[in-house]
Every structure is written in C-alpha cells, then in structure tokens.
Design a protein around this motif. Structure first.
Motif, PDB file in Angstrom:
ATOM      1  N   SER A  82       0.837  -1.209   0.000  1.00 16.47           N
ATOM      2  CA  SER A  82       0.000   0.000   0.000  1.00 16.47           C
ATOM      3  C   SER A  82       0.868   1.253   0.000  1.00 16.47           C
ATOM      4  O   SER A  82       0.516   2.261  -0.633  1.00 16.47           O
ATOM      5  CB  SER A  82      -0.923  -0.006   1.222  1.00 16.47           C
ATOM      6  OG  SER A  82      -0.162  -0.076   2.426  1.00 16.47           O
ATOM      7  N   VAL A  83       2.010   1.197   0.667  1.00 12.26           N
ATOM      8  CA  VAL A  83       2.900   2.353   0.701  1.00 12.26           C
ATOM      9  C   VAL A  83       3.467   2.622  -0.679  1.00 12.26           C
ATOM     10  O   VAL A  83       3.527   3.776  -1.141  1.00 12.26           O
ATOM     11  CB  VAL A  83       4.046   2.123   1.717  1.00 12.26           C
ATOM     12  CG1 VAL A  83       5.048   3.274   1.656  1.00 12.26           C
ATOM     13  CG2 VAL A  83       3.500   1.968   3.121  1.00 12.26           C
ATOM     14  N   ARG A  85       2.103   1.761  -3.577  1.00 18.58           N
ATOM     15  CA  ARG A  85       1.031   2.275  -4.435  1.00 18.58           C
ATOM     16  C   ARG A  85       0.745   3.744  -4.138  1.00 18.58           C
ATOM     17  O   ARG A  85       0.500   4.550  -5.038  1.00 18.58           O
ATOM     18  CB  ARG A  85      -0.242   1.445  -4.224  1.00 18.58           C
ATOM     19  CG  ARG A  85      -0.116   0.014  -4.739  1.00 18.58           C
ATOM     20  CD  ARG A  85      -1.427  -0.745  -4.564  1.00 18.58           C
ATOM     21  NE  ARG A  85      -1.285  -2.133  -5.003  1.00 18.58           N
ATOM     22  CZ  ARG A  85      -1.382  -2.538  -6.257  1.00 18.58           C
ATOM     23  NH1 ARG A  85      -1.638  -1.644  -7.209  1.00 18.58           N
ATOM     24  NH2 ARG A  85      -1.245  -3.809  -6.565  1.00 18.58           N
ATOM     25  N   GLU A  86       0.791   4.092  -2.837  1.00 15.12           N
ATOM     26  CA  GLU A  86       0.544   5.484  -2.474  1.00 15.12           C
ATOM     27  C   GLU A  86       1.637   6.393  -3.022  1.00 15.12           C
ATOM     28  O   GLU A  86       1.345   7.490  -3.548  1.00 15.12           O
ATOM     29  CB  GLU A  86       0.475   5.602  -0.952  1.00 15.12           C
ATOM     30  CG  GLU A  86       0.095   7.002  -0.476  1.00 15.12           C
ATOM     31  CD  GLU A  86      -0.080   7.060   1.031  1.00 15.12           C
ATOM     32  OE1 GLU A  86      -0.355   8.155   1.539  1.00 15.12           O
ATOM     33  OE2 GLU A  86       0.071   6.008   1.686  1.00 15.12           O
ATOM     34  N   ARG A  87       2.885   5.937  -2.950  1.00 19.31           N
ATOM     35  CA  ARG A  87       3.992   6.737  -3.479  1.00 19.31           C
ATOM     36  C   ARG A  87       3.876   6.884  -4.998  1.00 19.31           C
ATOM     37  O   ARG A  87       4.140   7.960  -5.541  1.00 19.31           O
ATOM     38  CB  ARG A  87       5.332   6.097  -3.113  1.00 19.31           C
ATOM     39  CG  ARG A  87       5.668   6.140  -1.633  1.00 19.31           C
ATOM     40  CD  ARG A  87       7.069   5.613  -1.377  1.00 19.31           C
ATOM     41  NE  ARG A  87       8.056   6.444  -2.065  1.00 19.31           N
ATOM     42  CZ  ARG A  87       9.324   6.091  -2.262  1.00 19.31           C
ATOM     43  NH1 ARG A  87       9.739   4.902  -1.835  1.00 19.31           N
ATOM     44  NH2 ARG A  87      10.154   6.898  -2.888  1.00 19.31           N
ATOM     45  N   GLY A  89       1.158   6.842  -6.610  1.00 23.16           N
ATOM     46  CA  GLY A  89       0.038   7.758  -6.846  1.00 23.16           C
ATOM     47  C   GLY A  89       0.451   9.212  -6.729  1.00 23.16           C
ATOM     48  O   GLY A  89      -0.135  10.095  -7.366  1.00 23.16           O
ATOM     49  N   TYR A  90       1.463   9.486  -5.909  1.00 23.32           N
ATOM     50  CA  TYR A  90       1.968  10.849  -5.781  1.00 23.32           C
ATOM     51  C   TYR A  90       2.967  11.205  -6.878  1.00 23.32           C
ATOM     52  O   TYR A  90       3.528  12.300  -6.881  1.00 23.32           O
ATOM     53  CB  TYR A  90       2.646  11.032  -4.425  1.00 23.32           C
ATOM     54  CG  TYR A  90       1.670  11.087  -3.263  1.00 23.32           C
ATOM     55  CD1 TYR A  90       0.520  11.870  -3.333  1.00 23.32           C
ATOM     56  CD2 TYR A  90       1.898  10.356  -2.101  1.00 23.32           C
ATOM     57  CE1 TYR A  90      -0.372  11.922  -2.271  1.00 23.32           C
ATOM     58  CE2 TYR A  90       1.017  10.407  -1.032  1.00 23.32           C
ATOM     59  CZ  TYR A  90      -0.129  11.194  -1.141  1.00 23.32           C
ATOM     60  OH  TYR A  90      -1.015  11.252  -0.095  1.00 23.32           O
TER      61      TYR A  90
END
Length: 525
Positions: A82-83, A85-87, A89-90
C-alpha cells in the motif's frame, strides 16, 4: 602495574573497541541502506520521467524491453504494498530491491506503471540514456544538434558535448567498442569516478555523455558521522572511567583534609577494587606512619622533659654547692658529680638522637656482606672487658659458621647486639649467653641471662620508648628506656623483628633478633 589491574583495563578497552566497531558497522550499514535506496530512486528518475512523458514509450524505444526488461503494465497486475502504491500515486519514483537487482517503478499516462528491471543500475541506466541520446541526435540535422544536446542534458541530468579535441580521445579499446556498438561505457580513471559514454553518430561525429558520480558508500558525510559517533562513545567511556577515578581521588583528598585538620585516625576506604587502590594503600600507610611519628614525638617530648629534669637538677644543685665550698675534697667531689651528670646528659642525647633517626624513617642502610659471628664475638669481648664481674659467653655452632656471611649494616647490627648484651649483663645474676643460629635463609641471635626475667604480660612493653617495668630499673642500674626501642627499629629496617621470651636454660630473660640473611637493597630504602 598489577596483573589484575592490567587485565581489567585491557578487557575494558577491548570491550570498548568491540562496541565502537559494532556501532560503526551498524551505523555504516543503516545509513548506506537508506542512502542506496534514495540513490536508486534519484539516479534513474530523469530517465523514467522522460519515458513517462511519452504516450507509448515501449513503441518509441522498443530496444528497452530487450535490454532491461522494460514493461508498461496496469497497476492492478502488480503485487505492491500500500505504501508503494501510495507513493506511485503521488508521482514518485520507487525502487524495490529484488534477488536480481532493482525494480524501478513510476506511474505514467492513464495510470499505467512503467517498470524497469536493473542489475547494474549505474551502467544500465547510463547506456539507456546514451541510446536515447544517440537516437535523437541521429535524427537531427547537424545545426540542430547543439539545441538537442542542451535539451537532453537538461532533461536527463547528463552532459552531452561533441568531442572536438583529439587529445581527449579515450584508449584504443574504447574506440574499438564504439566502432562495433556505436557507444562505449568507460571510466577515465578508476571505478569510483564518474563514468563517461562515448557516442558515434551516423555521420561519424563523436559525442561524449558525462554521467553523475556513482553511489559512494564511503562518502565524506558517512566518515564524519562515524567520526562523531566514535568521538561521542569514547567521550562517554572516558567520562565514566574518569568519574570513578575522580570519586576515588576525591575520597583521598577528603581524608587528606581531615588529617590536615588533626584527625590523624582518618583512613581511605579500600572496599572493592578501584583504579586508585594502590594510591589508597600507600596513602593509608603514609597516614599510619605520620600518626605513629606524631605519637612518638609527643611521647618523646614528654619523656625527654622528664629524663632531662633529674640530671639538670643535680647539676644545678652541684653548682650551688660549689659556691662557698672551701674544702678541696668536697669541691672535687662536686666537680666529679657535675662531670658525671654532663656525661649522662651526653649519653641521653645520643640515645634520643639515634632513636629519632631510626623512628623517623631510618638511615639509608648500606648493606655489606659481613660475618655475623665475627660481630657477635666482638660484642662479647667488648662487654666482657667492661663487665668483668659477669660471665659473658658466645655459643656459635659449627653449622652456623657456614652461613655466617649476611647482608647487614655492620654498625647498626653491632649496636643492636651490644644493647641486648649490655642490658642482659646489667640485670643478670652473673651469667649471659649469646647464641647464634644461622641457616641459608635467616639469621637468629638469642641473648639469655640468669636474672629475674621479665613477666610475660610485659614482653611487648619493654620495647616501648622510655618504658621501665619497675622501680628497680632506675638510673642506678643504667639506661634510659631507649635501648630496646632502638634494637627493634634496627631490626625493622633490616626486614626482621625483635622479641622477648623466657630462657629455658638460664631461667632469665631471652631476647631474640631474627632477620633474613639476604635481602634486596631496594626493599630497605
């Protein structure tokens, strides 16, 4: 230095060294793991940003898939945390370490993820950028190339420049590789330097592509951080060590202040082991010596004032009797009495000075290998002449003659034996015997008499300065109570001892001197 103290200090230093090495290794590994992760993301970021800006990078640069397993895949087809994917996404570039090297990811058009598999990140990313630069420069006209080089240099964070100076040409093997592949990766000096790629365009123009420096695990910042850590650990260890030493030194200082105020019984606590235990032992020994000397000084002042009073009073009385004395015989008698009193004062002063020298540290003995049996015979002969009414004999077994030579200070040993023989003759009932018992290790001399002896409860008291056991031991029998004290101090400085007991053969007192035959000179100074 004591072995125990050396081993303790050595183990502490060894433990401190191990701790410092482990901390440095942990710090080096931890910092470089973070630095490497950051570098693996920052170094290929310009390349991935370039590719992500293209609608179809796999079509534009089809050779990337063959060289570096370049793929463009939907994010749902990837197994990511999840980390991560979040990165993505940014819009961040993410580097993931794998068993084959590094996977570098970035999110491109329509949410698709660009994935690049790298084994040697520095070289493979450099060669990918070189192929891109080679393709664009070959497609541009010669007059457009400076502008294209500037744009590529700015976007890809590299430096592109034509190679116009023949002196800047690399080695022949690099030129050979350029001829075969169109580009060659090389380092001008060593593997730690920034690499350069030489490009050969279709028209034969040579272009150099200069890269940023590779990852350096021994960066000066890492060195400085480890230096600060080591300095801090050493400072903390030194602080702990010095705190213990300072506490013990303060304890010694406190006792010294108390002694200076008159508390002569103050001593340094020696419980447990410490770095200054030897100092504490020496200090306590010094304090005991000072306390004893002060006590001896007080006793001497008191005793001397008492001992001097009687002869001085007799001299004063004799001088008064001289005034108006007309009888020559009486006058001569008073003069003889005064002369005797002066002689007595002289002897008393000599005894006091001898005792004071021995008590306050003793003389510097010059040991000489001397025959102890000869000294005994000399003393016996001298005392026999002085006291003809008493039988003074020596008993020297033949076995003792073999070990007669001993390291002694002859004058003082002579004085000690003389004091004992003279004292025994003074109280004997006509007979004194001096026995020598010498062997390989020790010398022993026993002086016995057939007098009344000494009560057992007074055996230790007789060695006290100015001590008299009863009224019979007065000045009429001679002595001032210092002779036996002098004997004990002489034996002390020879590393031996003096003691008294009862004579089994003669029934009177038995004084014994015992000291080692051979003794190192240094231990006596």
């Amino acid at each position: 230095m004591p072995l125990k103290f050396f081993l303790k200090l050595y183990l502490r230093l060894l433990g401190l060294t191990v701790v410092v090495l482990l901390l440095c290794y942990g710090l080096f590994s931890g910092i470089n793991s973070v630095r490497l992760q950051s570098w693996q993301e920052q170094y290929p970021e310009p390349l991935l940003r370039w590719l992500a800006a293209l609608p179809n990078p796999q079509d534009s640069y089809h050779w990337l898939g063959q060289l570096h397993d370049f793929r463009v895949v939907p994010p749902q087809n990837l197994t990511l945390s999840s980390v991560t994917r979040e990165r993505l996404g940014y819009g961040q570039v993410v580097a993931l370490e794998t068993s084959l090297g590094w996977r570098v990811l970035v999110q491109g058009h329509h949410g698709m993820v660009l994935e690049l598999q790298l084994r040697d990140s520095y070289r493979e990313v450099a060669e990918s950028m070189a192929y891109i630069a080679l393709a664009h420069l070959n497609q541009s006209l010669p007059e457009q190339r400076p502008e294209v080089m500037a744009r590529l240099s700015e976007t890809l964070a590299i430096t592109l420049a034509p190679l116009d100076d023949d002196a800047m040409l690399p080695a022949d093997d690099v030129l050979a590789r350029v001829s075969e592949r169109g580009l060659a990766f090389y380092r001008p000096h060593d593997d730690s330097d920034a690499a350069t790629i030489l490009l050969r365009l279709q028209d034969g123009t040579l272009v150099t592509l200069s890269l940023p420096a590779p990852f350096d695990p021994w960066h000066w910042g890492v060195w400085m951080l480890m230096l600060v850590l080591v300095s801090a650990v050493l400072a903390a260890a030194l602080c702990l060590l010095m705190r213990d030493v300072d506490r013990n030194l303060r304890a010694v200082e406190s006792v010294a202040v108390r002694i200076a105020r008159g508390e002569l019984g103050a001593r340094v606590d020696q419980n447990g082991s410490s770095q200054v235990s030897r100092l504490a032992n020496a200090f306590n020994g010094m304090a005991e010596h000072i306390q004893r000397l002060v006590g001896v000084q007080r006793e001497m002042i008191h005793a001397v004032s008492h001992e001097l009073r009687t002869p001085v009073a007799r001299i004063r009385f004799g001088v008064q009797m001289l005034d108006g004395c007309n009888n020559p015989e009486m006058l001569q008698k008073q003069l003889d009495g005064i002369d005797g009193d002066i002689q007595e004062l002289d002897e008393l002063i000599d005894e006091i000075l001898t005792y004071a020298r021995l008590e306050q540290g003793g003389p510097v003995f010059t040991l000489v290998e001397t025959s102890v049996t000869d000294i005994v015979r000399q003393v016996v002969d001298e005392q026999q002449l002085i006291r003809p009414e008493t039988v003074i004999e020596s008993d020297i077994p033949e076995a003792s003659e073999r070990w007669a030579l001993s390291d002694v200070e002859p004058r003082h040993i002579h004085r000690a034996i003389q004091n004992l023989v003279g004292n025994a003759a003074r109280y004997a009932d006509g007979k004194v015997r001096v026995v020598c018992q010498l062997d390989e290790s020790n010398c022993r001399i026993d002086v016995e008499d057939n007098g009344p002896g000494i009560p057992e409860e007074d055996w230790e008291k007789v060695f006290t300065a100015f001590a008299r056991l009863d009224d019979s031991r007065t000045r009429t029998s001679g002595g001032y109570g210092l002779g036996l004290s002098i004997v004990r101090r002489i034996l002390y400085w020879h590393g031996g001892q003096a003691f008294v007991s009862r004579s089994d053969d003669l029934g009177g007192a038995k004084f014994s001197l015992v000291w080692p035959r051979k003794k190192p000179v240094d231990s006596l100074l």
